[in-house]
Every structure is written in structure tokens, then in C-alpha cells.
Motif scaffolding. Structure first.
Motif, PDB file in Angstrom:
ATOM      1  N   ARG A   1       1.087   7.538  -2.985  1.00  0.00           N
ATOM      2  CA  ARG A   1       0.395   6.189  -3.890  1.00  0.00           C
ATOM      3  C   ARG A   1       0.658   4.966  -3.952  1.00  0.00           C
ATOM      4  NH1 ARG A   1       0.237   2.656  -6.926  1.00  0.00           N
ATOM      5  NH2 ARG A   1      -0.715   2.445  -9.244  1.00  0.00           N
ATOM      6  N   TRP A   2       2.325   4.966  -3.840  1.00  0.00           N
ATOM      7  CA  TRP A   2       3.202   4.134  -3.356  1.00  0.00           C
ATOM      8  C   TRP A   2       3.169   3.356  -2.016  1.00  0.00           C
ATOM      9  CZ3 TRP A   2       7.870   3.846  -0.065  1.00  0.00           C
ATOM     10  CH2 TRP A   2       8.741   3.744  -0.632  1.00  0.00           C
ATOM     11  N   TYR A   3       3.517   4.108  -1.489  1.00  0.00           N
ATOM     12  CA  TYR A   3       2.938   3.550   0.083  1.00  0.00           C
ATOM     13  C   TYR A   3       2.065   2.783   0.707  1.00  0.00           C
ATOM     14  CZ  TYR A   3       3.969   3.786   5.109  1.00  0.00           C
ATOM     15  OH  TYR A   3       3.732   3.075   6.799  1.00  0.00           O
ATOM     16  N   ALA A   4       1.152   3.368  -0.302  1.00  0.00           N
ATOM     17  CA  ALA A   4      -0.285   2.444   0.224  1.00  0.00           C
ATOM     18  C   ALA A   4      -1.145   1.390  -1.083  1.00  0.00           C
ATOM     19  CB  ALA A   4      -1.402   3.645  -0.137  1.00  0.00           C
ATOM     20  N   ALA A   5      -0.150   1.424  -1.756  1.00  0.00           N
ATOM     21  CA  ALA A   5      -0.187   0.301  -2.584  1.00  0.00           C
ATOM     22  C   ALA A   5      -0.271  -1.525  -2.298  1.00  0.00           C
ATOM     23  CB  ALA A   5       0.571  -0.137  -3.488  1.00  0.00           C
TER      24      ALA A   5
END
Length: 395
Positions: free
Chosen positions: A243-247
Motif C-alpha cells: 500500500r505504501w509503495y504503490a501510493a
């Protein structure tokens, strides 16, 4: 008393010299106004807090300031980091906190920059404290475990009432007018909580950084949920990483993820949780005793002790303590299984306290070995995928 053998796993390399200490954690107050059930200080193996004075005396502060300055000047360090800790450091009161910061700054003089931060549960964090921290240049980190249900499961008052409402109200003040002082959030992982809901609850205050901490445990006292061969903590962290990386934009720094990415690309880590960087921190207890990282309190009674005291011993002497050297030797201090592992430059054997076993001390893989392997290899796979796509796009 646990395993007290010297923890150095191999002879010192020829010509090896210790790295000077640059991070000094001062236990300004030894008691707390919460009763968190996972706390390594009050709820785990080492119960030495009971014999500590409630507050570090002015004498202890003066000796601490003098020793920090002595060490910084001897090693020509441009800056050092003072972390005010506890217990709960706000219990020391505004005046005592101000005296401490001013004493260390005065001892260091103009040639060494003092960076100061404070880690708090935020139960007493108010306008008066924040005005003081603004004047002193103190950055503030807050412990928050996510939404109300997840936070209040563990972080409760002595009478059993939750603390989430009080903490989030204080966070609103810190993250508003005093945002420039906001150092970030510290969240202890509970795999029973929904990972994405937890992460999004943490994001509500727009923290500059989030530290996800694995619950302290070891091979004698495993953390909750370990023991069946699974990877519950990696299973919890991987969805947050994705989730964090794809933001579409960088929402916050997540120190564990940033460190792993940096290590995978040949850099170094910013904490002891992963990587092989030498440990350069020390703890000064409220009574002036100099200790190793206090997370070792989770291992056995006396585990962090060095026998040194700020009134009589230099920090250079502390650097020659076998356990302190072990935490600076990197790969040479690890168990054979870790030294032979393909991800050891990134994992680094995990947090030192998590390696403890009563039969062999700290020369073991982390109790989180499986979880770290899965998390790191997942992040490596994502990174490799993106590098491959970038290279393909340039053909």
C-alpha cells in the motif's frame, strides 16, 4: 540470570577500532503513567526499574552532560543526538527537561550541534510542553498503535481505561501548530489488528515518519503468534508495504521499509532493526548507570548492564565492553546460520535482543528469522520487478 557468556562470536579483526557513540538515550524519569501490557521495561524479564529513582537527579544530568561532551570532543564529532526517554519523560516536568537540555548544550559548547528528541506516550503533552519544546528545539515522537480498538488493547491506564482519545487529542496539537516539532509515530505491531486500517489510522496525523516495532521476545519467550512455523508479522507488514509503495505520492517515511530498500541498494540502515551498521547508541538510566540498548531488558535480568556509571566512567570505556563491541562487529558477531544466509547484508541478524536463547546467549538468528526473510525477499522482488521494467522501457 540467563546466559552471561561474552557475546562476541569471533576474535576482533586485526586493527579493529570501535565507532564512537553518537546517540545518548537518557532515562529522565523511570516511571510511567500508562500500564502497557507489552512493555519491555515493566512487564518483561528485567525488573530493575523498581530500584531506580523516579527522576534523574541534577547530579546525574551534570555527569551525563560532561561525559557526552568529553566523548564528542575527543572524537571531533560535529553533532550528537540526545533522546529523552523513560518511563514517561514528561513526568519529569517542564523545568527539569529544560535544565537537562540546557546542561548538555552548555557542556558541548558551540562547536558540537545537539539534536534533541523526546519519545512520549502523549498523555501529558499539552501547550505548555510544546511551547517549551519549540524554544528548546526538541522534536517529539509519539507512541500510537493505530485506531482506538488496536491502541487501547495494550496501551491502557493503570485502572484499565484506554488512552487513545487523550493521545489523539495531543497529536492534533502537535501535528497542527507545532508540526515542525513532530518527529513521527512509533507503532508496536499486533498481528490481530487489521494492517491497512492500522496504517491508515496512523496516517491521519500526517506523520513525517512511522516506526513499526516488532513486539519484543526471544527464543525462550517467543512473541505472540510465533511458534507454528508461519510468518504472521511479515504477513501483516507486507500489505502495508504494498500500500505504501504503490501510493501515487510519498505519504510518509516508514523507517523499516526505507531501511530495507536502502540496504537492498547497497546503502546502510538508520536503526538496529535491520542491517549490519555498528550500534552507536547507549542508555543512561535515571540513577546514572550506563547500559546497552534497553530492549535487552526483554531477555533476562541484568542483560543491558555494563557496570559503568557516568560519575566515574568514560563512554570510551563503554565501547570496550564485550557486548557493546559485539553490536559493532556486524557480520562477525552473527551466528553461522546468519553469516551463510543470502540476505544477511539486509537482515543483519535482526534486532540484537530478539536473538537471545538461554543456552547460547545472543549468537543465534532472530526469533523473527522467518518473518524477516519473507518481508525482505518480498521487498526485493518488488524492487527487482521495477528495475526490470525500467530497463525494458529504455530499450
Amino acid at each position: 540470570m540467563g546466559n552471561l557468556k561474552p557475546p562476541v562470536a569471533a576474535p576482533l579483526p586485526e586493527g579493529w577500532q570501535p565507532w564512537p557513540l553518537c546517540q545518548f538515550i537518557l532515562k529522565l524519569h523511570s516511571r510511567c503513567d500508562l500500564s502497557c501490557d507489552y512493555c519491555y521495561v515493566y512487564e518483561m524479564a528485567d525488573q530493575s526499574w523498581k530500584s531506580q529513582p523516579r527522576r534523574a537527579s541534577r547530579s546525574v544530568i551534570a555527569h551525563t552532560a560532561s561525559r557526552i561532551a568529553e566523548h564528542a570532543h575527543a572524537h571531533r564529532m560535529p553533532s550528537v543526538h540526545l533522546i529523552l526517554h523513560g518511563g514517561e519523560p514528561l513526568l519529569a516536568g517542564p523545568g527539569h527537561i529544560a535544565h537537562t537540555v540546557q546542561a548538555v548544550r552548555q557542556a558541548l559548547g558551540p562547536d558540537v550541534r545537539l539534536d534533541v528528541s523526546l519519545q512520549t506516550n502523549a498523555m501529558r503533552l499539552d501547550e505548555e510542553f510544546l511551547r517549551l519544546f519549540d524554544e528548546l528545539g526538541v522534536r517529539v515522537g509519539v507512541s500510537l498503535d493505530g485506531d482506538a480498538a488496536g491502541h487501547d488493547r495494550h496501551r491502557r491506564r493503570a485502572d484499565g481505561r484506554g488512552s487513545h482519545a487523550t493521545v489523539t487529542a495531543a497529536l492534533g496539537l502537535l501535528a497542527g501548530r507545532y508540526r515542525h516539532l513532530f518527529g513521527g509515530l512509533l507503532c508496536t505491531v499486533d498481528a490481530r489488528n487489521d494492517p491497512i486500517a492500522t496504517y491508515e489510522a496512523l496516517l491521519e496525523s500526517r506523520p513525517p515518519r512511522i516506526d513499526f516495532l516488532l513486539p519484543h521476545g526471544n527464543w525462550a519467550e517467543p512473541p505472540p503468534g510465533l511458534g507454528d512455523g508461519g510468518t504472521p508479522y511479515a504477513d501483516w507488514l507486507v500489505p502495508i508495504f504494498d500500500r505504501w509503495y504503490a501510493a501515487p505520492r510519498r505519504e510518509t517515511e516508514v523507517r523499516l521499509f526505507d531501511d530495507i530498500l536502502r540496504l537492498l541498494m547497497g546503502g546502510s540502515s538508520s536503526s538496529e532493526a535491520v542491517g549490519l551498521s555498528p550500534a552507536r547508541m547507549v542508555v543512561i538510566e535515571a540513577d546514572g548507570a550506563i547500559q546497552q540498548t534497553d530492549t535487552l531488558k526483554s531477555a533476562y535480568p541484568g542483560a543491558p548492564a555494563t557496570g559503568f556509571h557516568v560519575a566515574r566512567d568514560t563512554f570510551d570505556a563503554v565501547l570496550r565492553h564485550p557486548a557493546v563491541m559485539a553490536r559493532q562487529l556486524g557480520r562477525d558477531s552473527l551466528a553461522t546460520a546468519c553469516q551463510d544466509c543470502p540476505i544477511v547484508p539486509v537482515c543483519g541478524g535482526g534486532l540484537y535482543a530478539h536473538r537471545y536463547d538461554p543456552g547460547s546467549g545472543f549468537v543465534n538468528p532472530s526469533v523473527y528469522c522467518r518473518d524477516l526473510f519473507r518481508l525482505i525477499t518480498h521487498i526485493r522482488g518488488v524492487l527487482e520487478r521495477d528495475v526490470a521494467a525500467l530497463l525494458e522501457g529504455r530499450r
